[in-house]
Design a protein around this motif. Structure first.
Motif: not given
Length: 267
Positions: A14, A58, A117
């Motif tokens: 992330v 992400l 998501l």
């Protein structure tokens, strides 16, 4: 930067500078069994992607040190098979197109639902693990040869490197030469039957596929017989055998004229 999760889980990187969103996404992924590495800058994200085995990234676009689009391009160049999902507040259609064209597989606009998501992530991973169905023997049209089992694409005697979704899109179309394939069918087979995203993703992937094959053909020392991708407006796409033959391509002679009202694109 920190890493959390369980052994042998899907590894998610992330890259997000917002603490609230970062904690929310990290907790949601971790509770669903993913291994999570969270970093707050583009530079550190690129370092972590090189340092750690990474299945999914992400990526926020509004990072403090560099634009996320540049990060996406670098990630795609360095890691052709990594799954990249952009998470951003940029919602204009041109932003979506630029993000997907930079190499992202999906684009989710903030604020977004964690449930959506996770569903998109599952859809991508499900398609990727299954792989595109196809025959064991390579399929040849003109000078384009696609080996679906080996995931290899060749123009003449040269191999063409394609991104995963570009290859899967080509694999579906080349199995149905001269046939109209709907957008819904392509989205279901290349992405997922439960796809949540915009079908603009399909158009951007097709555009990128055309450019890669065109560039490969332009670099050839001999003329090549290329198929055409015809855009069927309001419906989908059709792959058509070439009207002329290239070097050694004597096995395809039938042509398929484009329908009135449809626009044809030579690769």
């Amino acid at each position: 930067m920190r890493t959390t999760g369980t052994k042998d889980a899907v590894s998610v990187l992330v890259i997000e500078d917002d603490d609230v969103i970062g904690r929310h996404v990290e907790a949601g992924l971790r509770s669903n069994g993913y291994t999570v590495t969270w970093t707050r800058t583009g530079g550190s994200g690129l370092v972590e992607a090189r340092r750690l085995p990474t299945d999914v990234v992400l990526l926020d676009l509004g990072l403090p040190d560099m634009d996320g689009i540049d990060v996406a391009r670098q990630l795609r160049d360095d890691h052709p098979d990594v799954l990249i999902l952009i998470l951003t507040a940029r919602s204009e259609e041109i932003d979506v197109i630029v993000g997907l064209d930079a190499g992202a597989d999906d684009y989710l606009v903030k604020p977004f639902s964690l449930t959506v998501l996770l569903a998109r992530l599952r859809a991508h991973l499900r398609r990727r693990s299954a792989g595109p169905p196809g025959p064991s023997e390579p399929v040849r049209i003109g000078d384009l040869t696609v080996d679906i089992t080996a995931r290899r694409c060749r123009l003449g005697d040269r191999e063409v490197e394609l991104r995963p979704k570009e290859f899967e899109l080509l694999a579906v179309l080349i199995k149905h030469p001269g046939e109209a394939v709907s957008r819904e069918t392509l989205m279901a087979r290349v992405w997922d039957e439960n796809w949540f995203g915009p079908t603009k993703t399909l158009d951007v992937t097709m555009s990128s596929l055309r450019r890669r094959l065109h560039a490969a053909a332009a670099s050839s020392a001999v003329p090549l017989a290329l198929p055409e991708f015809t855009t069927l407006r309001g419906h989908g796409y059709r792959l058509e055998p070439p009207a002329t033959q290239g070097e050694g391509a004597d096995d395809i002679s039938q042509t398929y004229p484009g329908d009135p009202g449809h626009s044809s694109y030579r690769l």
